[in-house]
Every structure is written in structure tokens, then in C-alpha cells.
Design an enzyme around this catalytic site. Structure first.
Site, mmCIF file in Angstrom:
data_model
loop_
_atom_site.group_PDB
_atom_site.id
_atom_site.type_symbol
_atom_site.label_atom_id
_atom_site.label_comp_id
_atom_site.label_asym_id
_atom_site.label_seq_id
_atom_site.Cartn_x
_atom_site.Cartn_y
_atom_site.Cartn_z
ATOM 1 C CE LYS A 1 -4.272 -1.568 2.217
ATOM 2 N NZ LYS A 1 -5.185 -1.361 3.362
ATOM 3 N NE ARG B 1 -2.496 -8.480 4.611
ATOM 4 C CZ ARG B 1 -1.308 -7.893 4.681
ATOM 5 N NH1 ARG B 1 -0.263 -8.469 4.117
ATOM 6 N NH2 ARG B 1 -1.142 -6.742 5.310
ATOM 7 C CE1 TYR C 1 -4.840 -10.903 10.551
ATOM 8 C CE2 TYR C 1 -3.403 -9.033 10.893
ATOM 9 C CZ TYR C 1 -4.284 -9.727 10.105
ATOM 10 O OH TYR C 1 -4.613 -9.244 8.863
#
Length: 311
Positions: free
Chosen positions: A184, A260, A292
């Protein structure tokens, strides 16, 4: 939207903020929608010779009450809170830019709170399901070899689907087992790639050279091709994964991004350092990676059994 001030704001987003093309399009769409709400096209604007200046005058006089009215309008459309929050972020950036340029003195968004968004755990596969998905891909055809290589690579290195689709042949260093991706904001990062993914890529490239007679491939040549020889798209990768999920008997839907998520979850579950995972994923903020850090029930039970004195 032709006024130079508004164009300058869009240029600012694209260049100085280093937004990706998708993020830039989303912000531009949000801004168009907001301006259409607070400054509907009227006969006054149509007849005005310099309608750009009139548009600026109208936008400059927007109040906090009008912005709250717009947010109420969005809530009636039953948009997700994350979408409303992003649209408000666009409006904030817009008025911050106008204040910075001296076009307006007061920022009408200053006292408007962002909607509280629910913290959701990213959808991910268990290790067994991830292996089941990857091992189910039949690699006896060129298409199968490509699909195996694409998804092995995404899971092996935690790539965004756009990063996988954007890979070129020269981005893979087989000797060092490294992969170079453009993330990004056009931020480049170099990350490890596993041997299973490298083997899958090698098999695919060998078959590709035979099929397209491309033994001498130039730098900039897409790594993963569609059946016509062009670069594969993110939408195609998503459709292919849907088909693979059906074929391997998993009756829930995931996106390529879930691979991912699985990559990050499996690393952290195995004891990987949070900051290392942040670097691998290309996150600017550690808080983005912290989503996560959810743990599985098995890990909780294991910790309980090891630590509790009276289990």
C-alpha cells in the site's frame, strides 16, 4: 469537482498521502457523495458562470449540523459502521486541508465523534483447513499449476491479493528465498517465502515457458498470468478460491485476504514476535497487527493445563 482547490485536495491524497489506487478511488467517491448531499446542483449553480467559486462558497459554509445530518442520512442507508467511519475520515481530511490552505477558518468536523466500530476477529483458516485447501489444488494443468503457485505464495508470505497479482518475474529471489512486493502507498518490502511456494512457482514457470514460449522473459513481465497471457486480476483470484473451497468440501466462504489472516494467525499462534509479523505484513501501525493476537481454544486450554495449580 473542477475547482482547483478540490483538485488540489485530491492530488494531495494521491501524492503526499501515498494512497493506493483503490483507497484514492474510495475517498474520491466519498467526497463526491458528500458534496452532492450538502451542495445539491441547483438552477443557481447551473446559471452561474463561475460555478466552481459558488461550489467552494457553499462547501466553505457547511456547518457541523449539516455534517451530522449527512451522517444520519448514511445511517438510514444501513451502511456498516466501518464504511461510515471511512466516509467521515474523508470529510475530516477534506476540511483539514481547507483550513490548512486558509480557505476556511474553523473546521466543522472538530467536534464530531467517529462512530464506534465493533472489533471483529479476522476470518482465518485453521492450519488443517489451510493445508486442505492448498493440497486440494490439482496441479496437472497449467491453470492448476498457476492456482497452486498463487495461493501457496499468498499463504507463505502473507501477501495481499493485490500484491500477489502485481508480482513480476524478477520479484522472486530463489537463491535467497525472498520475495519483493509493492504494498500500500507504493511502499516496497522484502519478505521470506517458503520452499513449498518456491517449488510451486518454479513448476508453474517451467510450464509457462512451454505454453507461451517465453523462455526469455523481460523484467516487468507478470508472474501470474490469466489464460490469455495477461496479468491475472484480483477478482479472478477471488473467484478461483471460491471454486477451490467448493471442490475441497469446505462449505464456508473465505476471501484471498483470509489466507493473509491465516498466515498472521498461524505465525503468532506458534510464538512469532508481534513486531516481526507487523514487518512481514507491511502494517504501518502495530495496532493494526494486534487484531491477530486472538488465540485458539486449544492454546488457552494448553496454557491453563500448564499453569493452573489445581486443574
Amino acid at each position: 469537482m473542477a475547482d482547483s482547490n478540490i483538485k488540489d485536495f485530491l492530488d494531495f491524497l494521491k501524492s503526499e498521502k501515498s494512497f493506493s489506487e483503490n483507497t484514492f478511488r474510495a475517498y474520491k467517491s466519498d467526497l463526491n457523495e458528500f458534496i452532492a448531499f450538502v451542495c445539491p446542483v441547483s438552477d443557481e449553480i447551473k446559471e452561474e458562470e463561475n460555478d466552481d467559486l459558488l461550489l467552494i462558497r457553499k462547501v466553505s459554509s457547511v456547518t457541523a449540523l449539516e455534517i451530522r445530518s449527512y451522517l444520519g442520512h448514511l445511517s438510514k442507508k444501513k451502511l456498516k459502521k466501518t464504511s461510515v467511519s471511512r466516509k467521515l475520515s474523508t470529510i475530516r481530511s477534506f476540511f483539514h486541508f481547507f483550513v490548512k490552505k486558509g480557505i476556511i477558518e474553523d473546521d466543522p468536523t472538530a467536534y464530531i465523534s467517529s462512530p464506534k466500530t465493533e472489533k471483529t476477529i479476522p476470518k482465518y483458516l485453521t492450519v488443517d483447513d489451510a493445508f486442505r485447501v492448498l493440497d486440494s489444488i490439482c496441479d496437472e494443468t497449467l491453470k492448476g499449476l498457476r492456482n497452486r503457485a498463487v495461493f501457496e505464495t499468498i499463504y507463505s508470505s502473507g501477501l495481499r491479493v493485490s500484491e500477489a497479482a502485481g508480482l513480476n518475474s524478477e520479484n522472486i529471489d530463489f537463491d535467497s528465498r525472498l520475495i519483493k512486493v509493492m504494498g500500500k502507498g507504493s511502499v516496497e518490502r522484502i519478505i521470506p517465502v517458503g520452499q513449498k511456494a518456491l517449488d510451486a512457482i518454479n513448476k508453474y514457470r517451467e510450464a509457462l515457458c512451454l505454453a507461451f514460449d517465453t523462455e526469455k522473459r523481460k523484467d516487468g513481465t507478470p508472474l501470474f498470468l490469466n489464460l490469455r497471457g495477461g496479468r491475472i486480476t484480483t477478482r479472478s483470484i477471488a473467484r478461483i478460491l471460491d471454486q477451490i473451497m467448493m471442490e475441497c468440501g469446505l462449505l464456508f466462504k473465505i476471501s484471498p485476504h483470509s489466507l493473509r489472516h491465516s498466515f498472521a494467525t498461524h505465525l503468532l499462534d506458534s510464538g512469532a514476535d508481534l513486531r516481526a509479523v507487523q514487518e512481514l505484513l507491511g502494517h504501518k501501525s502495530l495496532s493494526t497487527t494486534q487484531k491477530y493476537t486472538h488465540v485458539t481454544l486449544d492454546r488457552l486450554m494448553e496454557a491453563y493445563d500448564k499453569a493452573h495449580p489445581r486443574k
